[in-house]
Design an enzyme around this catalytic site. Structure first.
Site, PDB file in Angstrom:
ATOM      1  N   LYS A   1      -4.637  -2.884  16.797  1.00 23.48           N
ATOM      2  CA  LYS A   1      -5.280  -1.822  16.021  1.00 23.48           C
ATOM      3  C   LYS A   1      -6.072  -0.886  16.923  1.00 23.48           C
ATOM      4  CE  LYS A   1      -3.707  -3.046  12.040  1.00 23.48           C
ATOM      5  NZ  LYS A   1      -2.697  -2.200  11.370  1.00 23.48           N
TER       6      LYS A   1
ATOM      7  N   ASP B   1      13.618   3.022  10.249  1.00 24.33           N
ATOM      8  CA  ASP B   1      13.569   1.761  10.988  1.00 24.33           C
ATOM      9  C   ASP B   1      12.681   1.976  12.210  1.00 24.33           C
ATOM     10  OD1 ASP B   1      13.979  -0.564  12.394  1.00 24.33           O
ATOM     11  OD2 ASP B   1      16.166  -0.423  12.444  1.00 24.33           O
TER      12      ASP B   1
ATOM     13  N   TYR C   1      -4.276  -9.021  16.848  1.00 26.17           N
ATOM     14  CA  TYR C   1      -4.375  -8.076  15.726  1.00 26.17           C
ATOM     15  C   TYR C   1      -5.424  -7.002  16.028  1.00 26.17           C
ATOM     16  CZ  TYR C   1      -5.424  -6.272  11.065  1.00 26.17           C
ATOM     17  OH  TYR C   1      -5.653  -5.445   9.989  1.00 26.17           O
TER      18      TYR C   1
ATOM     19  N   LYS D   1      16.316  -0.950  -1.293  1.00 24.81           N
ATOM     20  CA  LYS D   1      14.889  -1.053  -1.602  1.00 24.81           C
ATOM     21  C   LYS D   1      14.310   0.298  -1.994  1.00 24.81           C
ATOM     22  CE  LYS D   1      13.970  -5.078   1.336  1.00 24.81           C
ATOM     23  NZ  LYS D   1      13.216  -5.613   2.486  1.00 24.81           N
TER      24      LYS D   1
ATOM     25  N   LEU E   1       0.819  -1.217   0.000  1.00 24.33           N
ATOM     26  CA  LEU E   1       0.000   0.000   0.000  1.00 24.33           C
ATOM     27  C   LEU E   1       0.849   1.261   0.000  1.00 24.33           C
ATOM     28  CD1 LEU E   1      -2.695  -1.247   2.523  1.00 24.33           C
ATOM     29  CD2 LEU E   1      -3.146  -0.576   0.152  1.00 24.33           C
TER      30      LEU E   1
END
Length: 337
Positions: free
Chosen positions: A217, A88, A213, A63, A38
């Site tokens: 969030k 990082d 998870y 990258k 994304l």
């Protein structure tokens, strides 16, 4: 929780493209996680919409350079101002070093848009160098610290003589519908009378991938709300919001076992959107006006609070969690603490 039938419908009804008149011309835009998924898809759109400089916050310079080349080829524009910078989020020290690296690479650079897309998902419990469960460290604590350290650069982009709602800087967090779909049974004991939300997330014995998870969030959403409501950080002229892109095909599960990754990819293929489709919501979210501050953008509309978020219990848990996050981060804020 989102059902397969709901995911099927969403996959076939992606968000609208950003408004035709939306432009980031001559705006400094920083995107974390910009080398893949994304983050990369959003970076392509920002480049096409005139962002300058477009700062690719990536895990390695190699990258970043590869992403820069790919974006240039995809956008088909010359003289794009794209700057890869190594970021990082694995520890608090690494976050501070990342911001210092940005200052060295682009001294005095103000930021008009910060899109925080970087995150991790793990199949098991792991501990960060700072002693926190890794997804809690990266997705909640490190992202919040990064946002706080970048706030001065966002505030510096406000130009009082020409200030309009369209010119206000944006700070947008990639979050998930999961934060608003937490069920009461998932929560730890009542706030102030037992284990805290962060304490629960750091308890190896209570680790469950799915529940974890959702709670990560939720903690990240509490951090967003805390940033907005805490007067010490002067966020009044920075539009801070969150966005959910829906289920998208990315490399988020890169740390899962190979067979598990393949099975997930096959099973989710008909139930998910492309990264490009998901990134439409991210771009639009960073073009919304002040009315979006503190709100959650998903599928071209604002998402109302879920069962937990609308409760009195939520308010207790939110205050407790934000206070704990702030206590953890203050030693790492330097002059901002």
């Amino acid at each position: 929780m989102t059902t397969p039938s709901a995911l099927w419908r969403e996959a076939r009804n992606p968000p609208n493209h950003p408004p035709a008149d939306l432009s980031f011309r001559n705006k400094a835009v920083l995107v974390t996680g910009a080398n893949s998924g994304l983050g990369y898809a959003a970076a392509v759109k920002y480049a096409a919409l005139g962002a300058s400089p477009l700062i690719l916050a990536v895990r390695s310079l190699e990258k970043g350079e590869a992403a820069k080349t790919a974006i240039e080829q995809e956008v088909l524009k010359t003289n794009l101002d794209i700057v890869p910078v190594v970021f990082d989020l694995s520890s608090f020290a690494a976050v501070r070093e990342s911001v210092d690296r940005l200052d060295e690479r682009l001294p005095g650079q103000r930021l008009d848009v910060v899109l925080l897309c970087a995150g991790v998902a793990l199949p098991d419990y792991r501990t960060s160098p700072d002693g926190y469960e890794v997804t809690t460290q990266v997705n909640v604590l490190s992202n919040t610290l990064l946002a706080l350290l970048l706030l001065p650069k966002l505030r510096a982009a406000v130009s009082p003589p020409n200030e309009t709602s369209e010119s206000l800087p944006h700070l947008c967090f990639l979050n998930s519908l999961a934060s608003h779909a937490v069920e009461p049974k998932m929560l730890p004991d009542a706030a102030g009378r037992g284990e805290t939300l962060l304490g629960n997330l750091n308890d190896r014995a209570k680790y469950d991938v799915t529940r974890h998870y959702y709670l990560v969030k939720l903690a990240a959403w509490f951090a967003i709300c805390g940033l907005i409501e805490n007067p010490d950080f002067d966020t009044r002229k920075v539009i801070i919001n969150a966005c959910c892109t829906g289920m998208c095909r990315t490399n988020l599960q890169r740390d899962f076992p190979f067979v598990q990754r393949i099975m997930a990819k096959v099973s989710l293929l008909p139930l998910s959107r492309s990264a490009e489709e998901g990134s439409r919501s991210l771009i639009t979210a960073t073009g919304l006006g002040p009315e979006s501050c503190g709100r959650f953008w998903r599928d071209d509309e604002y998402l109302p609070p879920g069962e937990v978020l609308a409760s009195e219990r939520d308010q207790e848990l939110y205050r407790e969690t934000w206070d704990e996050i702030l206590k953890i981060l203050k030693p790492h804020l330097g002059s901002q603490s």
